[in-house]
Scaffold this motif. Structure first.
Motif, mmCIF file in Angstrom:
data_model
loop_
_atom_site.group_PDB
_atom_site.id
_atom_site.type_symbol
_atom_site.label_atom_id
_atom_site.label_comp_id
_atom_site.label_asym_id
_atom_site.label_seq_id
_atom_site.Cartn_x
_atom_site.Cartn_y
_atom_site.Cartn_z
ATOM 1 N N CYS A 136 0.875 -1.273 0.232
ATOM 2 C CA CYS A 136 0.027 -0.006 -0.146
ATOM 3 C C CYS A 136 0.927 1.375 0.074
ATOM 4 N N LEU A 137 0.641 2.234 -0.993
ATOM 5 C CA LEU A 137 1.491 3.418 -0.931
ATOM 6 C C LEU A 137 0.504 4.444 -0.358
ATOM 7 N N GLY A 138 -0.434 4.310 0.389
ATOM 8 C CA GLY A 138 -1.056 5.123 1.301
ATOM 9 C C GLY A 138 -1.790 6.243 0.346
ATOM 10 N N LEU A 139 -2.442 5.693 -0.916
ATOM 11 C CA LEU A 139 -3.223 6.345 -1.819
ATOM 12 C C LEU A 139 -4.353 5.730 -2.300
ATOM 13 N N CYS A 140 -4.929 5.274 -1.078
ATOM 14 C CA CYS A 140 -5.954 4.077 -1.462
ATOM 15 C C CYS A 140 -7.469 4.666 -1.899
ATOM 16 N N GLU A 141 -7.579 5.833 -1.597
ATOM 17 C CA GLU A 141 -8.795 6.823 -1.867
ATOM 18 C C GLU A 141 -8.506 6.951 -3.638
ATOM 19 N N ARG A 142 -7.451 6.746 -4.205
ATOM 20 C CA ARG A 142 -6.984 6.965 -5.591
ATOM 21 C C ARG A 142 -6.689 5.659 -6.191
ATOM 22 N N LEU A 148 6.677 6.637 -8.885
ATOM 23 C CA LEU A 148 7.655 6.746 -9.966
ATOM 24 C C LEU A 148 8.699 7.447 -9.091
ATOM 25 N N THR A 149 9.983 6.755 -9.346
ATOM 26 C CA THR A 149 11.298 7.250 -8.899
ATOM 27 C C THR A 149 12.430 7.416 -9.936
ATOM 28 N N VAL A 150 13.094 8.580 -10.109
ATOM 29 C CA VAL A 150 13.888 8.699 -10.765
ATOM 30 C C VAL A 150 15.172 9.202 -10.372
ATOM 31 N N ALA A 151 16.333 8.495 -10.322
ATOM 32 C CA ALA A 151 17.597 8.989 -9.465
ATOM 33 C C ALA A 151 18.137 9.701 -10.238
ATOM 34 N N ALA A 157 10.381 12.173 -7.477
ATOM 35 C CA ALA A 157 9.506 11.009 -6.908
ATOM 36 C C ALA A 157 8.281 11.531 -6.868
ATOM 37 N N THR A 158 7.226 10.614 -7.586
ATOM 38 C CA THR A 158 5.775 11.199 -7.482
ATOM 39 C C THR A 158 5.060 10.128 -7.264
ATOM 40 N N ALA A 159 4.105 10.140 -6.327
ATOM 41 C CA ALA A 159 2.897 8.921 -6.179
ATOM 42 C C ALA A 159 1.713 9.554 -6.509
ATOM 43 N N TRP A 160 1.061 8.682 -7.327
ATOM 44 C CA TRP A 160 -0.238 9.396 -7.786
ATOM 45 C C TRP A 160 -1.188 8.214 -8.015
ATOM 46 N N GLY A 161 -2.382 8.667 -8.331
ATOM 47 C CA GLY A 161 -3.323 7.721 -8.766
ATOM 48 C C GLY A 161 -4.775 8.313 -8.997
ATOM 49 N N GLY A 309 13.214 17.443 17.920
ATOM 50 C CA GLY A 309 12.317 16.431 17.689
ATOM 51 C C GLY A 309 12.494 15.844 16.375
ATOM 52 N N PHE A 310 12.178 14.584 16.104
ATOM 53 C CA PHE A 310 12.273 14.146 14.957
ATOM 54 C C PHE A 310 11.098 13.714 14.106
ATOM 55 N N LEU A 311 10.911 14.035 12.950
ATOM 56 C CA LEU A 311 9.749 13.589 12.239
ATOM 57 C C LEU A 311 10.081 12.362 11.134
ATOM 58 N N TYR A 312 9.708 11.241 11.574
ATOM 59 C CA TYR A 312 10.020 9.965 10.822
ATOM 60 C C TYR A 312 8.808 9.608 9.685
ATOM 61 N N LEU A 313 9.249 10.204 8.551
ATOM 62 C CA LEU A 313 8.269 10.323 7.262
ATOM 63 C C LEU A 313 8.470 8.895 6.514
ATOM 64 N N ARG A 314 7.374 8.206 6.176
ATOM 65 C CA ARG A 314 7.316 7.129 5.302
ATOM 66 C C ARG A 314 7.996 7.344 4.088
ATOM 67 N N GLY A 315 9.069 6.901 3.503
ATOM 68 C CA GLY A 315 9.921 6.986 2.255
ATOM 69 C C GLY A 315 8.716 7.360 0.985
ATOM 70 N N GLU A 316 7.647 6.693 1.124
ATOM 71 C CA GLU A 316 6.895 6.550 0.110
ATOM 72 C C GLU A 316 6.098 7.840 -0.090
ATOM 73 N N TYR A 317 6.472 9.026 0.617
ATOM 74 C CA TYR A 317 5.460 10.177 0.606
ATOM 75 C C TYR A 317 6.160 11.254 0.100
#
Ligand SMILES: Cc1cc2nc3c(=O)[nH]c(=O)nc-3n(C[C@H](O)[C@H](O)[C@H](O)COP(=O)(O)O)c2cc1C
Ligand code: SF4
Ligand code: SF4
Ligand code: SF4
Ligand code: FES
Ligand code: FES
Lengths: 602, 325
Positions: A136-142, A148-151, A157-161, A309-317
């Motif tokens: 799950c990429l956390g875009l389930c409503e779409r 897509l990741t381009v090094a 990086a773009t996540a879409w749906g 503080g640390f904000l640990y963000l999912r890598g896929e966002y």
């Protein structure tokens, strides 16, 4: 410790990527001294290499080890733990296609089959690109969704749906994805539920600090700093706020425990690793209202006496990452973070850290291990994080939604907060509705609204099976629709709200393959530390796969009994919540929805 | 560039200062007193109750990973690992309740169906005691090809049809003359990693790599041991409870069906090489040295040796000298 280095040398690009994170290397004795205590930069270093080169080569890993004085075997153990790091040559362009629950219901299996034909088998390189299925990429409503990741020197990086095969093929060919659409808030204009957490979402420009302040932003922090920690602690405790990350622990108790600890430093960690299949609430808050989270973290940190503080963000966002990075810089520039927050002589700053494709790193102690530069393996509790958390120091760890609730509590008071919801579950709750509904999206309802009312709002015509709380949650059926959505009512019904997932499946969706996908998820995401979960999730997957194919060992009844014993062992003897809940959704579907109830006729 | 706050190094474990008091608890209905700081496992031993353990060793930091030692603790939601849980006054512990028996049985079945336990002491007896049937999960899948498990990517696996039970079976890694790594026998107890790292050797040649069922003990990039940081102290072999790490001589004897404990004897002596004077125990079969260990309770070694004491005994028989590189 006298390390033997990896003999392969890094390329200039790899060296530059590492130096961009660690700074230019000093002369040798100084470099050694500076390396000590910097192990926590291992993950940022690996990310930098992956982003620049598309994979982590032996030379790059060796250079990072040398700079940080980390034994190569350990660094390899860390790198090979995370799904987003490739340890064998991979092209710069990679497409990650979600085949998890909501996307499964939206046709992911057919999409994956088409992509296998048009782009070649998953993991194979063709024309400078590759693709992989993804949890799950956390875009389930779409749904169905992709990332897509381009090094490169300027990685993208773009996540879409929603995506289809043509869009995927096109994105891979161009190395370019469409701009993601704004969040869906279907309740607007349909129901008169008050919006507390969603008030600014889609309304106030998330890229403008001025707009945030004009909409009432930073009033809560001002008040918190004026009235002091005791005031904030009392309001948060009296509000009855409980954590939204899944474990439902009272936030006031947690904060008070850390505030009472004498030693320094203490840390505040925001758990933004949101990876529970079906969950996307934290992403929407961070993308659309990033300053709210930063303000709330600042209140939490200054209240408990943490300066970092640390904000640990999912890598896929990627979008949340961009918005938060900009928002943190803006807040720092205006003195809302830093050595003198709001000119009141308190120090607090936030560092954004990225996960790298490991659901388990949302478990709080695994998250600490990951931040410290180790494999994301959960630690035994006790000791609890409030005593010995990040770097062994007292630590508050809270979910994004939990923290954002604090703004309203501080601003309007505990009594106003409790005006909505029930006595046991005060306030409002975010629900991530996806699957077979007409209006998927993020909903905010006072606790106590029934599942039926939520499903009507979302337009579910045929809710044959509803997964509450995600893969670690429970299935409920048509008989349970009058369940009031509160912690106490779901608990009494043997269900859970978990992370707020409401995934709706209708009669067209066969449950066997859905359960098999859940079982696969846990097998893939187990950290592998303890036997009940490491092997148990494998045996569970094999068993469910057999049943879904109608090919049990012996009878279906003996398989069900084996599943129950397996589930009991995982629940009772696993180290952490992953193993303890790995059979929960599956067993609930067997018990409530009578999946696999019938013997197969050979 | 990311800002670089300076952090304290990782915390080390438990200081024990001040006078030691006794703690009273109940185990299986009987009152037990042990010194504070003791583990529930210690308390069970004091009460004369045998608790099976696999990943626990007295000279290593507990990792509580195998979960075979779990016990039921009144008031706790889940079972707790006795090997690492410190006793608290008033604890009520059960070591043979139905929940405990089920958990231990399943742990044995899960291990027994995925790992070759034939060289792990006690396991056959426990399998009988807990009525475990590893074959319940179906026939074993085909072994992995050499290197296949080392190449597994985290978060992905080949989804099979469920007809066979996945295992860690794979060809043994033979890349040096001194010891063999037969990871088809590995239960992932972390003991070798601890012995090579923080708990004894501080060489850090091996670590756990990969994730989930693909997790494995590995050098960096699965490099052969002679090309890694390994100094061939053999302390990992000493720590391994399953025979996954095994001296070459012993590996060969077992492979050829010649390993015969009835024909073996142990002789405790002192290492002939340097002035440290490490205590060593020579296990011999037919007057040939087949294994060298050091007593765990030796004040000089704590069970650890260096390459000379561990492997430099060929001159005792008539075997050629070791060639480590
Ligand atoms: C396997 C697993 C994954 C988890 N993932 C998350 C997550 O992604 N986000 C989150 O906030 N909490 C997650 N949690 C819960 C955290 O361990 C922790 O309870 C939570 O962050 C505490 O914050 P709260 O009190 O605000 O809920 C997870 C727990 C487990 C066992
Ligand atoms: S339960 Fe699973 S995820 Fe948690 S520690 Fe054990 S193996 Fe790791
Ligand atoms: S022989 Fe010694 S150095 Fe080599 S892996 Fe084993 S413990 Fe580490
Ligand atoms: S090789 Fe032996 S000591 Fe190392 S993890 Fe495996 S079973 Fe344990
Ligand atoms: S994005 Fe596909 S299931 Fe969540
Ligand atoms: S012996 Fe206690 S968990 Fe392994």
């Amino acid at each position: 410790m006298d390390l033997r280095p990896i003999s392969t040398l890094p390329t200039d690009d790899e060296r530059a990527a590492v130096d961009a994170v660690l700074g230019a290397p000093g002369v040798v004795p100084q470099a050694l001294r500076e390396a000590r205590g910097r192990r926590h930069l291992l993950l940022p270093g690996l990310h930098a290499i992956q982003d620049r080169c598309g994979w982590v080569s032996a030379g790059a890993l060796g250079y990072l080890c040398e700079r940080l004085h980390v034994p190569p075997a350990e660094a390899y153990g860390v790198a090979s733990f995370y799904a987003l790091f490739a340890l064998s040559a991979r092209p710069p362009t990679a497409l990650h296609v979600c085949d998890d629950l909501a996307c499964h219901a939206a046709g992911a299996p057919a999409l994956i089959a088409t992509l296998t034909q048009r782009l070649g088998p998953a993991g194979e390189t063709r024309a400078g690109a590759t693709w992989h299925p993804s949890p799950c990429l956390g875009l389930c409503e779409r749904a169905p969704a992709a990332m897509l990741t381009v090094a490169g020197a300027a990685p993208r990086a773009t996540a879409w749906g929603p995506v289809d095969a043509a869009a995927c093929v096109d994105a891979v060919a161009r190395g370019e994805a469409p701009t993601p659409a704004p969040a869906l808030i279907p309740q607007r204009g349909r129901a008169a539920y008050p919006e507390r957490l969603l008030a600014r979402v889609g309304v106030v420009d998330p890229t403008s600090l001025d707009a945030y302040r004009a909409a009432g932003g930073y009033a809560a922090l001002r008040l918190a700093l004026e009235r002091g920690p005791a005031f904030v602690l009392r309001e948060v405790t009296d509000s009855g706020l409980v954590g939204r990350g899944g474990a439902a622990f009272p936030t006031g108790r947690k904060w008070a425990a850390v505030a009472a600890q004498a030693g320094r430093p203490k840390y505040l960690v925001c758990n933004a690793d949101e990876s529970e299949p079906g969950t996307f609430k934290d992403r929407v808050l961070m993308e659309e209202d990033p300053f709210a989270l930063i303000e709330a973290m600042t209140i939490a940190g200054t209240t408990v006496g943490a300066e970092q503080g640390f904000l640990y963000l999912r890598g896929e966002y990627p979008l949340a990452r961009a918005r938060l990075t900009a928002a943190l810089a803006a807040a720092r520039e205006r003195g809302l973070l830093g050595d003198d927050v709001m000119g009141r002589g308190v120090r607090f700053d936030i560092e954004l850290r990225l996960g790298a494709g490991a659901y388990i790193c949302g478990e709080e102690t695994a998250l600490f291990a990951s931040l410290e530069g180790f494999r994301g393996e959960p630690r035994t509790k006790p000791p609890f994080p409030v005593e010995a958390g990040l770097f062994g120091r007292p630590t508050v760890v809270n979910n994004v939604e939990t923290l954002v609730n604090v703004l309203g509590i501080v601003r309007d008071g505990a009594a106003a907060y409790r005006a909505l919801g029930t006595a046991g579950s005060p306030g409002t709750r975010l629900f991530c509705v996806s699957g077979k509904v007409a209006r998927p999206g993020l909903f905010e309802l006072p606790f106590g609204v029934t599942l039926r009312a939520l499903l009507e709002l979302a337009g579910a015509d045929d809710p044959a099976a509803v997964l509450l709380g995600g893969a670690a949650g429970t299935f409920v059926g048509r008989d349970d629709l009058d369940l009031p959505l509160t912690f106490e009512d779901t608990r009494a019904a043997g269900a859970t709200l978990g992370s707020g997932v409401v995934l709706v499946l209708d009669r067209t969706v066969a449950l066997g393959p859905v359960l098999a996908r859940i079982a696969q998820f846990f097998r893939d995401e187990s950290c592998g530390q303890c036997v009940p979960c490491r092997v148990g999730t494998v045996r569970q997957e094999e068993l469910i796969t057999r049943l879904a194919r109608g090919k049990p060992h012996g009878t279906v009844a003996t398989e069900r009994a084996l599943l129950a014993e397996l589930g009991q062992c995982m629940r009772d003897a696993s180290i952490c919540g992953l193993g303890q809940t790995a059979s929960s959704a599956i067993e609930s579907a067997v018990a409530r929805l009578k999946v696999f109830a019938d013997e197969v006729t050979p | 560039m990311i800002r670089l706050p300076i952090y304290p190094a990782e915390p080390r474990r438990r200081p024990t200062d001040g006078p030691v008091r006794d703690v009273a608890l109940t185990i299986d209905g009987a009152a037990v007193r042990v010194p504070e700081g003791a583990t529930v496992l210690d308390a069970c031993a004091a009460a004369g109750i045998e608790v099976p353990t696999l990943c626990f060793a007295a000279n290593l930091t507990p990792v509580n990973a195998c979960r075979i030692c779990v016990v039921e603790l009144e008031g706790a939601r889940t079972l707790v690992p006795s090997c690492s849980r410190t006793v608290e006054a008033g604890m009520v512990v059960r070591t043979d309740s139905p929940r405990v028996r089920t958990a231990r049985k399943l742990v044995l079945e899960l291990l027994g169906s995925s790992v070759d336990l034939s060289a792990t002491p006690h396991v056959a007896r426990w399998i009988e005691r807990y009525d475990a049937h590893p074959a319940r999960f179906g026939p074993a899948a085909a072994p992995a090809a050499a290197g296949a498990r080392d190449a597994a990517a985290p978060g992905h696996h080949h989804v099979g049809d469920g007809a066979t039970a996945a295992t860690v079976a794979q060809p043994a890694k033979v890349d040096n003359d001194l010891f063999v790594r037969d990871y088809g026998k590995c239960i992932l107890c972390y003991k070798c990693v601890e012995a090579c790292g923080d708990d004894a050797q501080h060489t850090y040649a091996i670590a756990v790599a990969g994730r989930g069922f693909d997790a494995r003990i590995s050098t960096e990039l699965a490099t052969p041991l002679p090309d890694s940081a390994c100094v061939f102290c053999g302390n990992c072999v000493n720590a391994c409870p399953t025979g996954a790490l095994v001296f070459t001589r012993e590996f060969e004897l077992r492979r050829d069906g010649q390993w015969d404990e009835a024909r073996q004897q142990e002789t405790t002596t002192v290492c002939p090489y340097c002035g440290v004077g490490c205590a060593i125990t020579l296990r011999t079969q037919d007057n040939q040295v087949v294994r060298v260990t050091s007593p765990l309770d030796s004040s000089v070694t704590g069970g650890n040796l260096c390459v000379k004491g561990r492997f430099g005994w060929q001159y005792v028989g008539d075997r050629p000298p070791p060639d480590t590189k």
